[in-house]
Design a protein around this motif. Structure first.
Motif, PDB file in Angstrom:
ATOM      1  N   GLY A  66     -43.154 -32.718 -10.595  1.00 22.22           N
ATOM      2  CA  GLY A  66     -41.768 -32.330 -10.301  1.00 22.22           C
ATOM      3  C   GLY A  66     -41.335 -32.559  -8.870  1.00 22.22           C
ATOM      4  N   TYR A  67     -42.085 -33.404  -8.135  1.00 23.71           N
ATOM      5  CA  TYR A  67     -41.779 -33.627  -6.716  1.00 23.71           C
ATOM      6  C   TYR A  67     -41.748 -35.128  -6.445  1.00 23.71           C
ATOM      7  CZ  TYR A  67     -43.010 -28.824  -7.154  1.00 23.71           C
ATOM      8  OH  TYR A  67     -43.046 -27.532  -7.585  1.00 23.71           O
ATOM      9  N   GLU A  68     -41.494 -35.484  -5.174  1.00 20.28           N
ATOM     10  CA  GLU A  68     -41.364 -36.897  -4.818  1.00 20.28           C
ATOM     11  C   GLU A  68     -42.184 -37.236  -3.594  1.00 20.28           C
ATOM     12  OE1 GLU A  68     -37.548 -38.699  -4.127  1.00 20.28           O
ATOM     13  OE2 GLU A  68     -36.660 -37.520  -5.722  1.00 20.28           O
ATOM     14  N   LEU A  69     -42.742 -38.450  -3.599  1.00 17.45           N
ATOM     15  CA  LEU A  69     -43.353 -38.960  -2.369  1.00 17.45           C
ATOM     16  C   LEU A  69     -42.228 -39.309  -1.414  1.00 17.45           C
ATOM     17  CD1 LEU A  69     -46.190 -41.387  -3.515  1.00 17.45           C
ATOM     18  CD2 LEU A  69     -46.416 -39.049  -2.683  1.00 17.45           C
ATOM     19  N   ALA A  70     -42.429 -39.007  -0.151  1.00 16.31           N
ATOM     20  CA  ALA A  70     -41.395 -39.329   0.853  1.00 16.31           C
ATOM     21  C   ALA A  70     -41.620 -40.725   1.390  1.00 16.31           C
ATOM     22  CB  ALA A  70     -41.454 -38.327   1.993  1.00 16.31           C
TER      23      ALA A  70
END
Length: 70
Positions: A66-70
């Motif tokens: 539920g997250y993203e690589l920056a």
């Protein structure tokens, strides 16, 4: 052994840490996952694996949590 460092956005709490750690830890060859949580900012995630992981694999696992690589 290979340790890679990633920046993940959107994490705010220990539940987030567990979710990301679980998804990354399930990837083949992963020995350990260490998260330096920066609530609401850019958290640093270190992944130690038997061999380097494909960036797409890591991005997919982080996305599944539920997250993203920056």
């Amino acid at each position: 052994m290979s340790t890679e460092h990633y920046t993940v956005t959107g994490m705010t709490c220990e539940h987030c840490v567990r979710a990301v750690s679980q998804e990354l830890g399930a990837l083949p060859g992963v020995e350990s996952v260490d998260v330096d949580l920066v609530p609401g900012g850019r958290s640093r995630v270190s992944v130690t694996a038997a061999q380097p992981l494909a960036a797409a694999q890591v991005a997919a696992a982080v996305d599944e949590a539920g997250y993203e690589l920056a």
